[in-house]
Design a protein around this motif. Structure first.
Motif, short mmCIF file in Angstrom:
data_model
loop_
_atom_site.label_atom_id
_atom_site.label_comp_id
_atom_site.label_asym_id
_atom_site.label_seq_id
_atom_site.Cartn_x
_atom_site.Cartn_y
_atom_site.Cartn_z
N ASP A 193 0.84 -1.20 0.00
CA ASP A 193 0.00 0.00 0.00
C ASP A 193 0.88 1.24 0.00
O ASP A 193 1.53 1.56 1.00
N VAL A 194 0.91 1.96 -1.13
CA VAL A 194 1.67 3.22 -1.21
C VAL A 194 0.73 4.40 -1.47
O VAL A 194 1.13 5.42 -2.02
N ARG A 195 -0.51 4.29 -1.04
CA ARG A 195 -1.45 5.40 -1.18
C ARG A 195 -1.00 6.55 -0.26
O ARG A 195 -0.64 6.34 0.89
N ASN A 223 1.66 8.10 -0.40
CA ASN A 223 3.11 8.06 -0.20
C ASN A 223 3.76 9.00 -1.22
O ASN A 223 3.74 8.73 -2.41
N THR A 235 -0.42 -3.84 -5.79
CA THR A 235 -0.02 -2.53 -5.28
C THR A 235 -1.22 -1.60 -5.24
O THR A 235 -2.00 -1.55 -6.20
N ILE A 275 -2.50 2.31 -5.08
CA ILE A 275 -2.06 3.68 -5.33
C ILE A 275 -3.26 4.63 -5.35
O ILE A 275 -4.41 4.20 -5.52
N SER A 316 0.10 9.20 -4.41
CA SER A 316 1.27 8.34 -4.61
C SER A 316 2.16 8.99 -5.66
O SER A 316 1.75 9.21 -6.79
N SER A 355 6.91 5.89 -5.10
CA SER A 355 5.71 5.05 -5.03
C SER A 355 5.27 4.61 -6.42
O SER A 355 4.83 3.47 -6.62
N GLU A 356 5.41 5.52 -7.36
CA GLU A 356 5.03 5.19 -8.74
C GLU A 356 6.02 4.20 -9.36
O GLU A 356 5.65 3.34 -10.15
N SER A 391 -2.05 7.90 -10.20
CA SER A 391 -1.11 8.51 -9.26
C SER A 391 -0.71 9.93 -9.68
O SER A 391 -1.17 10.45 -10.70
#
Length: 492
Positions: free
Chosen positions: A261-263, A265, A314, A316, A320, A324-325, A344
């Motif tokens: 989870d890189v929401r 980020n 993943t 996003i 993000s 993160s991307e 993103s």
């Protein structure tokens, strides 16, 4: 050109060249606002050759700099007030960087650099939001998890117009950041322009210590399968090692799938995300490509033999960015793993910091990062393979009222109130902005449950409590449709 001017030009070029050579060991690479000690470029020898070539062009460039020196002399000799040389030189440097029209290429004086370096230490004090300069506006990329900014409901793409009533127009990014940041416990009022919202928002925050813990893990059991979840809030110096520890712990529990989870980020150190990707992408496929100023593309590989024996998804969203991307795009293109969420932010460049030898620094865009297949996402973003929005109340805006919202009125603010009430389990009857009897009854029920004065009208206090309650529900990750979709994807 007179002798004094020649000496000034020569001094400027020699100082830059010697400063670059003398501080080579301090060159850093990063993909957003945090410096890195990683090395992704040429060898020491290659760089020294490049610097030598630059020195050979000093005499040629001296002629081109004559106009700058003329301007310096004219100001020094004619301006009505005394001006310090340092002030003029730093202004010239800032002007050159601003002419690039690149929000990520900036000049930081010694004081700004000292404050900037706090971002890679254990903690710093402020509101806890990653910001960028977008089309001349100080813009929030993402609020940091558990920060005052997140608790106040600030969102990606919010534009900060003023700080404590003082406009930030005309300030560079780091001048604006220094106004926003402050000691723990102090208060700051931000004027916010939110895309899609007509009225300006006024948000009061209490600054706090912002911890830089970046890795959180959890598990969920669904349909007899154990799903590991690792949330990354940014990519700092310790993120990769902390990630590997959490991943090992999850794998020891024999997980059947993993959600990364890189929401929200905003990115961070490029070597950090590289080290994480080396755990997943096998050596026969690049996990990233880097394009240098000449257009040369270099592919980077891990040394692992095969991918994991479980699937990965993943997560996003619009917050993000950068590293993160890279994470999402690499896992998708190299291993065909799904991306769930929303498109993103779109930052596909890598910056390099170069010390000027006096404590000041230039941060300049030096590279472009590309996906494993060589695609750029800059100003475009990474699109999810499975688009999934959050519930409507996740996208509501603060309701700031001067006069109470009442029965039989129609207003965008009322629409926001109705969506919030519905998200909290009340029944407003409609969500089109018309204040009907059912909406009035829902407001009364909410006021009663919150021990407010039961009037059926949305006054300032009711709007404030409504906003606080909905933000708390969002921060508790309730009704997380994106996470549910990710888990559902792994268990199918």
């Amino acid at each position: 050109m007179n002798i004094r001017k020649r000496y000034l030009v020569l001094f400027l070029f020699v100082a830059i060249a010697l400063g670059a050579i003398g501080t080579y060991v301090g060159l850093s690479f990063f993909v957003d606002g945090t410096s890195s000690n990683g090395n992704i470029a040429s060898s020491d020898r290659d760089l020294l050759v490049e610097l030598a070539d630059q020195q050979e062009t000093i005499e040629e460039n001296m002629g081109k700099m004559s106009k700058v020196v003329d301007a310096f002399s004219i100001i020094k000799e004619n301006y009505v007030e005394e001006v310090e040389d340092k002030h003029l030189i730093e202004g010239a440097i800032q002007g050159m960087l601003q002419s690039l029209e690149d929000p990520y290429s900036v000049y930081m004086d010694q004081e700004t650099m000292d404050q900037f370096n706090e971002q890679i230490e254990s903690s710093f004090e402020g509101i806890g939001a990653e910001v960028s300069m977008t089309e001349g506006n100080v813009t929030i990329v993402a609020p940091i998890k558990d920060s005052p900014a997140e608790k106040a409901g600030l969102k990606p793409n919010d534009q900060i117009l003023s700080v404590d009533g003082e406009s930030v127009e005309g300030l560079d990014l780091y001048e604006a950041v220094n106004k926003i940041r402050g000691e723990k416990g102090s208060q700051v009022v931000l004027e916010i322009r939110r895309p899609g919202v007509d009225d300006m928002l006024e948000v009061e925050l209490t600054r706090d210590a912002i911890p830089l813990e970046t890795v959180y893990s959890d598990t969920r059991e669904e349909d007899g399968k154990l799903i590991g979840i690792i949330e990354l809030t940014s990519f700092s110096e310790n993120t990769a090692s902390d990630f590997e520890k959490e991943l090992k712990d999850l794998e020891d529990q024999d997980i059947d799938g993993l959600v990364i989870d890189v929401r929200g980020n905003p990115g961070g150190l490029l070597p950090s995300v590289e080290d994480i990707l080396k755990n997943f992408v096998p050596k026969d496929t690049p996990y990233i490509q880097i394009e240098d100023p000449s257009g040369k593309k270099t592919r980077y590989f891990s040394d692992i033999e095969s991918p994991k024996d479980y699937p990965i998804v993943t997560l996003i969203n619009e917050g993000s960015a950068s590293a993160s991307e890279i994470m999402a795009a690499s896992l998708n293109e190299a291993l065909d793993y799904d991306i769930v969420g929303e498109t993103s932010f779109g930052k596909g460049t890598v910056q390099q910091t170069v010390s000027m030898g006096d404590g000041s620094t230039i941060k300049i865009t030096r590279f472009r990062w590309l996906t494993p297949e060589g695609n750029s996402i800059h100003e475009v973003g990474v699109e999810p393979t499975i688009e999934q929005k959050m519930p409507d109340y996740y996208y509501t805006n603060p309701v700031q009222v001067e006069e109470p919202l009442t029965y039989n009125q129609s207003d965008d603010k009322i629409e926001n109130v109705q969506i919030m009430l519905e998200g909290l389990g009340y029944e407003p009857g409609r969500t089109d902005g018309y204040f009907n009897e059912e909406t009035q009854a829902a407001v009364e029920a909410f006021q009663q449950d919150q021990e407010l004065n039961v009037t059926g009208e949305v006054d300032e206090k009711t709007a404030e409590v409504l906003q606080t309650t909905i933000i708390e529900k969002i921060r508790n990750n309730e009704d997380d449709h994106q996470l549910e979709k990710a888990i559902d994807t792994l268990t199918q």
